[in-house]
Write an enzyme that holds these catalytic residues in place. Structure first.
Site, PDB file in Angstrom:
ATOM      1  CG  PHE A  85     -47.995  10.505  43.121  1.00 48.64           C
ATOM      2  CD1 PHE A  85     -46.838   9.859  42.750  1.00 48.64           C
ATOM      3  CD2 PHE A  85     -48.229  10.756  44.468  1.00 48.64           C
ATOM      4  CE1 PHE A  85     -45.925   9.458  43.711  1.00 48.64           C
ATOM      5  CE2 PHE A  85     -47.314  10.354  45.427  1.00 48.64           C
ATOM      6  CZ  PHE A  85     -46.165   9.708  45.052  1.00 48.64           C
ATOM      7  CD  GLN A 200     -52.312  11.480  54.606  1.00 53.25           C
ATOM      8  OE1 GLN A 200     -51.114  11.466  54.370  1.00 53.25           O
ATOM      9  NE2 GLN A 200     -53.186  12.022  53.785  1.00 53.25           N
ATOM     10  CG  HIS A 202     -50.280   5.136  54.297  1.00 54.68           C
ATOM     11  ND1 HIS A 202     -50.448   3.868  53.811  1.00 54.68           N
ATOM     12  CD2 HIS A 202     -49.727   5.862  53.302  1.00 54.68           C
ATOM     13  CE1 HIS A 202     -50.016   3.836  52.550  1.00 54.68           C
ATOM     14  NE2 HIS A 202     -49.577   5.029  52.220  1.00 54.68           N
ATOM     15  CG  LEU A 212     -45.688   3.750  53.792  1.00 55.43           C
ATOM     16  CD1 LEU A 212     -47.005   4.135  54.441  1.00 55.43           C
ATOM     17  CD2 LEU A 212     -45.110   4.927  53.038  1.00 55.43           C
ATOM     18  CD  GLU A 215     -52.176   4.977  48.961  1.00 53.79           C
ATOM     19  OE1 GLU A 215     -52.462   5.463  50.049  1.00 53.79           O
ATOM     20  OE2 GLU A 215     -52.421   5.530  47.887  1.00 53.79           O
ATOM     21  NE  ARG A 246     -52.622   7.694  51.573  1.00 50.35           N
ATOM     22  CZ  ARG A 246     -51.477   8.348  51.440  1.00 50.35           C
ATOM     23  NH1 ARG A 246     -51.061   9.152  52.386  1.00 50.35           N
ATOM     24  NH2 ARG A 246     -50.759   8.190  50.348  1.00 50.35           N
ATOM     25  CG  HIS A 311     -48.167   8.571  56.356  1.00 50.02           C
ATOM     26  ND1 HIS A 311     -46.942   7.944  56.276  1.00 50.02           N
ATOM     27  CD2 HIS A 311     -48.348   9.208  55.174  1.00 50.02           C
ATOM     28  CE1 HIS A 311     -46.402   8.215  55.091  1.00 50.02           C
ATOM     29  NE2 HIS A 311     -47.219   8.981  54.413  1.00 50.02           N
ATOM     30  NE  ARG A 346     -48.537  14.416  53.341  1.00 53.10           N
ATOM     31  CZ  ARG A 346     -47.826  13.503  52.688  1.00 53.10           C
ATOM     32  NH1 ARG A 346     -47.358  13.759  51.483  1.00 53.10           N
ATOM     33  NH2 ARG A 346     -47.589  12.334  53.234  1.00 53.10           N
TER      34      ARG A 346
HETATM   35  C1  LIG Z   1     -42.650   6.895  55.131  1.00 55.39           C
HETATM   36  C2  LIG Z   1     -42.950   8.261  54.595  1.00 55.39           C
HETATM   37  C3  LIG Z   1     -43.042   8.485  53.221  1.00 55.39           C
HETATM   38  C4  LIG Z   1     -43.289   9.754  52.709  1.00 55.39           C
HETATM   39  N1  LIG Z   1     -43.371   9.941  51.338  1.00 55.39           N
HETATM   40  C5  LIG Z   1     -43.559  11.189  50.829  1.00 55.39           C
HETATM   41  C6  LIG Z   1     -43.550  11.408  49.416  1.00 55.39           C
HETATM   42  O1  LIG Z   1     -43.376  10.493  48.626  1.00 55.39           O
HETATM   43  N2  LIG Z   1     -43.710  12.676  48.957  1.00 55.39           N
HETATM   44  C7  LIG Z   1     -43.866  13.736  49.812  1.00 55.39           C
HETATM   45  O2  LIG Z   1     -43.979  14.847  49.335  1.00 55.39           O
HETATM   46  N3  LIG Z   1     -43.878  13.543  51.158  1.00 55.39           N
HETATM   47  C8  LIG Z   1     -43.727  12.300  51.686  1.00 55.39           C
HETATM   48  N4  LIG Z   1     -43.730  12.109  53.059  1.00 55.39           N
HETATM   49  C9  LIG Z   1     -43.830  13.279  53.953  1.00 55.39           C
HETATM   50  C10 LIG Z   1     -42.516  14.047  53.980  1.00 55.39           C
HETATM   51  O3  LIG Z   1     -41.432  13.152  53.974  1.00 55.39           O
HETATM   52  C11 LIG Z   1     -42.376  14.912  55.223  1.00 55.39           C
HETATM   53  O4  LIG Z   1     -43.540  15.578  55.473  1.00 55.39           O
HETATM   54  C12 LIG Z   1     -41.274  15.945  55.026  1.00 55.39           C
HETATM   55  O5  LIG Z   1     -40.103  15.309  54.613  1.00 55.39           O
HETATM   56  C13 LIG Z   1     -41.022  16.742  56.286  1.00 55.39           C
HETATM   57  O6  LIG Z   1     -39.864  17.537  56.091  1.00 55.39           O
HETATM   58  P1  LIG Z   1     -39.405  18.574  57.179  1.00 55.39           P
HETATM   59  O7  LIG Z   1     -38.234  19.288  56.610  1.00 55.39           O
HETATM   60  O8  LIG Z   1     -40.554  19.362  57.636  1.00 55.39           O
HETATM   61  O9  LIG Z   1     -38.945  17.702  58.439  1.00 55.39           O
HETATM   62  P2  LIG Z   1     -37.764  16.651  58.634  1.00 55.39           P
HETATM   63  O10 LIG Z   1     -37.169  16.201  57.381  1.00 55.39           O
HETATM   64  O11 LIG Z   1     -38.301  15.643  59.581  1.00 55.39           O
HETATM   65  O12 LIG Z   1     -36.651  17.498  59.374  1.00 55.39           O
HETATM   66  C14 LIG Z   1     -36.821  17.964  60.692  1.00 55.39           C
HETATM   67  C15 LIG Z   1     -35.498  18.512  61.170  1.00 55.39           C
HETATM   68  O13 LIG Z   1     -35.674  19.196  62.378  1.00 55.39           O
HETATM   69  C16 LIG Z   1     -34.662  18.835  63.291  1.00 55.39           C
HETATM   70  N5  LIG Z   1     -35.182  18.963  64.660  1.00 55.39           N
HETATM   71  C17 LIG Z   1     -36.340  18.489  65.143  1.00 55.39           C
HETATM   72  N6  LIG Z   1     -36.446  18.798  66.451  1.00 55.39           N
HETATM   73  C18 LIG Z   1     -35.337  19.479  66.796  1.00 55.39           C
HETATM   74  C19 LIG Z   1     -34.854  20.064  68.009  1.00 55.39           C
HETATM   75  N7  LIG Z   1     -35.540  20.003  69.141  1.00 55.39           N
HETATM   76  N8  LIG Z   1     -33.648  20.665  67.990  1.00 55.39           N
HETATM   77  C20 LIG Z   1     -32.923  20.733  66.855  1.00 55.39           C
HETATM   78  N9  LIG Z   1     -33.324  20.196  65.685  1.00 55.39           N
HETATM   79  C21 LIG Z   1     -34.523  19.580  65.663  1.00 55.39           C
HETATM   80  C22 LIG Z   1     -34.334  17.416  62.951  1.00 55.39           C
HETATM   81  O14 LIG Z   1     -33.020  17.112  63.361  1.00 55.39           O
HETATM   82  C23 LIG Z   1     -34.459  17.430  61.434  1.00 55.39           C
HETATM   83  O15 LIG Z   1     -33.246  17.800  60.834  1.00 55.39           O
HETATM   84  C24 LIG Z   1     -43.487  10.845  53.596  1.00 55.39           C
HETATM   85  C25 LIG Z   1     -43.397  10.629  54.973  1.00 55.39           C
HETATM   86  C26 LIG Z   1     -43.154   9.362  55.481  1.00 55.39           C
HETATM   87  C27 LIG Z   1     -43.113   9.151  56.968  1.00 55.39           C
END
Ligand SMILES: Cc1cc2nc3c(=O)[nH]c(=O)nc-3n(C[C@H](O)[C@H](O)[C@H](O)COP(=O)(O)OP(=O)(O)OC[C@H]3O[C@@H](n4cnc5c(N)ncnc54)[C@H](O)[C@@H]3O)c2cc1C
Ligand code: SF4
Ligand code: SF4
Ligand code: FES
Lengths: 532, 364
Positions: A85, A200, A202, A212, A215, A246, A311, A346
């Site tokens: 990576f 960030q 991208h 997206l 890369e 990036r 991103h 990040r």
């Molecule tokens: C296209 C893309 C590719 C990525 N690729 C990678 C990668 O390869 N490797 C990596 O490590 N990271 C990657 N990331 C980043 C990573 O995916 C995210 O940072 C991470 O998944 C966030 O997880 P989370 O649990 O914080 O939030 P989320 O998975 O977004 O979960 C948030 C939760 O909160 C709930 N919620 C929000 N607001 C409320 C509310 N008001 N009331 C009740 N529930 C609510 C939602 O329903 C959801 O269930 C990527 C991001 C993107 C956009």
């Protein structure tokens, strides 16, 4: 114990993470190496105690996920296999094809289905956090999206894990649900936010939609061209070219676009046709689909227009290494939290890891410290206040612009003036727009007057959350008078460790957030010039 | 920009009125999606129009609907394609998914049907004994194999399209059975036989599928639920000799032969082949087989009627361009124990290996 999610949990945005998750689990690798890469990637704004914890605990976390059933890629011997990576000095990324985040999320949901003692509130939307008289967290007000009823949940501890806030910007790679709800709710409840300016961008996102393009395309040798057919990275990073880091590539693209060498739609071209077709189909399958389905472009035959796009948010609710925020009993974990392990930038595949490690630590700490405490009695008045607020939105007659127009204006101004390049004048201008929108949103009306799946009224609440996020992002960006990580100030183009090697904390304080600073925790790595 | 018309089935449970149709004009570039069209309606005209959506990229599984009668994700159906399929001068018809109760507009009750069925297959890993100190050591191919069903985003589109479910609402259904294969095919699971026996003996289980191919055709993630069901059957009969009263195994063999030869399913051939141990000539028609064949015919006919098998498809069945590859994959696979055809993999093993590296060598 209960889990609340505004969408069914498997619809959460963690699905989008394709690449993988980092851990120094191979015998030839070390957690120190992982930690150093992370510190350097953060432009030395990451807190090294938290980074050490994350990198030390990562191998255990991967094994735990594996035991739960995540179908991680194996090597020939049938053991966990890795891929390389960017920004990492060893191949330490574990993955499931191109669906790593999805596989982890779905396996964790399998475990939720198994553990029925955890009550699930699926498609319930939290509107506010509630404290008791002593200022300790006491619960949350939540709307059942299915029937519109509003409930007051009482809780000894609340963990906010609501994900990122990419929807502040238009376009973004983030899903429509990434509206920074938890960041805003914690802020309103009195918890300080930290480093909100660190957003960030991208380098390769689809113009218009913001989807997206990984890369991987550049990793396979794809070139970037401006509208004049020049391979412009020669000017900016003659050695690494398209594979420079990036922020460098994003800045180069934006310079070309700003100086009039982009295409009329404000993009540059990513030419993947230089990669052999067979290789594209083997290695870049997902991008072929994205190009075909979402841009109408066959990337094996023609270049695709891309631009830097929003991103990820490195900042968020300030927490300690156990997820505790500034409000007793309130925790934050995942993208909405800022511990900070990502600092100014990040590193790839560290975000899922952050989410898992500090999600678990928060849960364990909350459970241990909440045990024995009496069940709190949150003030009923909060429920009444939230109900009144929602009712007033629903009953309001239309007098001005639509919710969608306000959101579009916010997204456009944030993307224009608070993205790759920033300066005081533009940030100030954007802040004025956000302030005006904060006023206007209090008068906005909705079309949907019903209770069942009233997505319209939730859209207003989300917009209010987003505007709070936007304000804090802009205030932080104005405050940090230097260029570090994702923040590039054209009026302060250098990193300034003497004055700015510190976190910016923002606390709700009437009209404008109160600004304070906190030290960056350093254990074994001193700041040095960042070269790749 | 082009002009399109979306004709959407609206339903407001609070109004006391029955569902009704409403036409909305939208203007979008042709490569945008039907979901973008719906979002434009919400933004500009009527924000009370309800649809679940989040990722806009066929990842979250929220936006399953029926477009011109066909179950699909709104976000990965191009609006110009939908307009073309609707026919000149006709609106694009959008309605909620089938086989599930409608809650409001385009939102259906997934809990009442889809998730209930998922729960039916005990959807979590049941390892035998304590986990090892490090990871479980399992063949790389086995992980790739189950990753095809792991790719399911639980969108319910196959559930909406399934013909058996229409006839027998108790049928466990394509998505849940694909989920079952995710555990049956996972060497770490310790309940393989119990799971198979359970699903084979359930009259609404693995033998309740009528091979209509609808789930394979509509699945946006190439999970190929019917193929997973076939694998469950093959393992039930082949590995555990769980009785198969419906001649499922023979059918399955025919299916595999056709894939090997043609690369895709040649539906017109599946039935005859399955009763002749994979070939017309060798076929020795048992009386029970005749009965079976007769019983299955209506399915094929139904396939014809619903356009799933067009007469043209029956007559000319184009080989896939990379047919040689499909065969190679199959032979590689067959030479290894227990690994089965996985539509998730295109290309040979080494290619997949490199591809994975390349895709990952950058962060997302
Ligand atoms: C296209 C893309 C590719 C990525 N690729 C990678 C990668 O390869 N490797 C990596 O490590 N990271 C990657 N990331 C980043 C990573 O995916 C995210 O940072 C991470 O998944 C966030 O997880 P989370 O649990 O914080 O939030 P989320 O998975 O977004 O979960 C948030 C939760 O909160 C709930 N919620 C929000 N607001 C409320 C509310 N008001 N009331 C009740 N529930 C609510 C939602 O329903 C959801 O269930 C990527 C991001 C993107 C956009
Ligand atoms: S093939 Fe079987 S499971 Fe799939 S849709 Fe048809 S009847 Fe349903
Ligand atoms: S099998 Fe395919 S169509 Fe069915 S729920 Fe899963 S992803 Fe959706
Ligand atoms: S919006 Fe996520 S699958 Fe369509």
């Amino acid at each position: 114990m209960g889990i609340i999610s505004k969408v069914h949990p498997v619809r959460s945005h963690s699905n989008a993470a394709q690449g993988g998750i980092n851990a120094a689990l191979q015998p030839e690798d070390s957690w120190e190496s992982h930690a150093y890469d992370t510190v350097k990637g953060s432009d030395f704004l990451g807190d090294q105690d938290a980074i050490e914890i994350m990198c030390r605990e990562a191998p255990e976390e991967i094994l735990h996920l594996e035991h739960l059933g995540v179908t991680f890629h194996r090597n020939e011997e049938g053991q966990l296999g890795t891929r390389a990576f960017g920004g990492a000095s060893a191949a330490r990324t574990y993955y499931v094809a191109d669906i790593t985040g999805q596989a982890i999320l779905h396996v964790l949901y399998e475990q939720l289905m198994k553990h029925e003692e955890v009550e699930r509130f699926e498609e319930w939307f939290t509107t506010a956090l509630v404290k008791d008289d002593a200022g300790r967290i006491a619960g949350a007000v939540t709307r059942n999206i299915r029937d519109g009823s509003l409930e007051l949940f009482s809780a000894r501890a609340v963990i906010v894990a609501t994900g990122g806030n990419g929807q502040l910007f238009s376009p973004t790679t983030n899903a429509l649900i990434c509206t920074g709800d938890g960041i805003a709710m914690a802020y309103r409840a009195g918890a300080p936010l930290m480093d909100m300016e660190m957003v960030q961008y991208h380098p390769t996102t689809l113009a218009g939609l913001g989807l997206l393009i990984t890369e991987g395309a550049r990793g396979e040798g794809a070139h970037l061209y401006n509208a004049q057919g020049e391979r412009f990275m020669e000017k900016y990073a003659p050695n690494k070219m398209e594979l420079a880091s990036r922020d460098v590539v994003s800045r180069a693209e934006q310079t070309e676009i700003d100086e009039g060498r982009g295409f009329p739609d404000g993009t540059v071209a990513l030419d993947i046709t230089v990669v052999p077709r067979k290789r594209i189909h083997e290695a870049l399958r997902e991008i072929v689909n994205v190009g075909r389905d979402f841009a109408g472009v066959d990337i094996t035959r023609e270049p695709i227009h891309i631009k830097p796009g929003n991103h990820y948010v490195m900042g968020g609710v300030k927490t300690d290494i156990n997820g505790q925020t500034g409000v007793p009993g309130l925790y934050a974990a995942g993208e909405c939290a800022c511990i900070s392990v990502h600092g100014g930038n990040r590193l790839g595949a560290n975000s899922l890891l952050d989410t898992l490690i500090f999600g678990r630590r928060s849960g364990q700490h909350a459970a241990a410290s909440g045990r024995g405490l009496p069940v709190p009695e949150p003030a009923k008045a909060e429920l009444a206040a939230e109900r009144e607020m929602i009712d007033s939105i629903v009953s309001r007659e239309r007098s001005g612009r639509r919710v969608s127009e306000l959101k579009a204006e916010m997204g456009a101004v944030m993307d224009k003036d608070c993205s790759v390049f920033r300066d005081e004048g533009r940030l100030q201008g954007a802040l004025e727009v956000i302030k005006r929108l904060q006023e206007e949103v209090t008068t906005v009306a909705v079309d949907d007057k019903g209770s069942v799946f009233n997505q319209d009224v939730l859209g207003v609440l989300e917009l209010q959350f987003m505007l709070d996020n936007a304000e804090c992002t802009l205030v932080g960006a104005l405050e940090r008078r230097e260029s570090r990580g994702a923040q590039f100030r054209t009026d302060f183009p250098e990193r300034n460790d003497g004055e700015w090697l510190k976190h910016i904390n923002l606390t709700a304080n009437g009209d404008v957030p109160a600004v304070s600073f906190s030290e960056v925790t350093m254990t074994q790595w001193q700041p040095e010039e960042r070269k790749y | 920009m082009s002009d399109f018309t979306l004709k959407i089935r609206r339903y407001d449970p609070e109004s006391g009125e029955p569902a009704f149709w409403h036409e909305y004009p939208v203007d979008l570039p042709p490569e945008r999606s039907v979901l973008d069209g719906i979002l434009q309606i919400k933004d500009r005209e009527d924000a009370s129009l309800a649809i679940r959506c989040s990722c806009r990229a066929a990842i979250c599984g929220s936006c399953g609907v029926r477009i011109n009668g066909k179950s699909a994700l709104a976000c990965n159906t191009r609006i110009s394609d939908a307009a073309r399929r609707a026919g000149p001068g006709k609106p694009i018809v959008v309605e909620p998914m089938g086989n599930m109760p409608v809650l409001k507009d385009l939102i259906v009750d997934m809990d009442a049907v889809h998730w209930k069925k998922i729960m039916r297959v005990v959807p979590w890993l049941l390892p035998a004994g304590e986990p090892p100190e490090r990871e479980y050591t399992v063949p790389a191919e086995a992980m790739i194999d189950v990753t095809q069903s792991m790719a399911c985003i639980q969108c319910g589109v196959c559930v909406s399209a399934c013909l058996s479910l229409e006839v027998d609402p108790q049928f466990v259904g394509p998505a849940a059975l694909a989920k079952a294969y995710r555990f049956v095919g996972d060497p770490r699971d310790g309940q393989t036989e119990e799971r198979l026996r359970d699903l084979a003996e359930d009259p609404h289980g693995i033998y309740d599928c009528t091979h209509c191919f609808a789930c394979i055709e509509v699945c946006p993630k190439d999970v190929a639920p019917m193929s997973q069901i076939m694998r469950l059957r093959r393992r039930a009969t082949g590995d555990f000799e769980i009785k198969d009263s419906n001649n499922g195994y023979g059918h399955e063999r025919g299916f595999v032969n056709i894939i090997e030869r043609w690369g895709t399913l040649h539906e017109a051939q599946v039935l005859p082949r399955s009763f002749g141990e994979g070939s017309f000539v060798k076929g020795q028609v048992k009386p029970s087989a005749v009965k079976q064949l007769a019983e299955t015919l209506p399915t094929a006919l139904r396939g014809l009627r619903s356009g799933k098998v067009t007469p043209k498809k029956v007559i000319v069945h184009p080989k896939l361009p990379d047919q040689a590859r499909v065969r190679k994959v199959m032979h590689t696979i067959e030479s290894k124990p227990r690994l089965e055809l996985n539509l998730y993999i295109v290309g040979d093993n080494s290619g997949e290996e490199q591809g994975a590296m390349a895709e990952g060598s950058q962060e997302l």
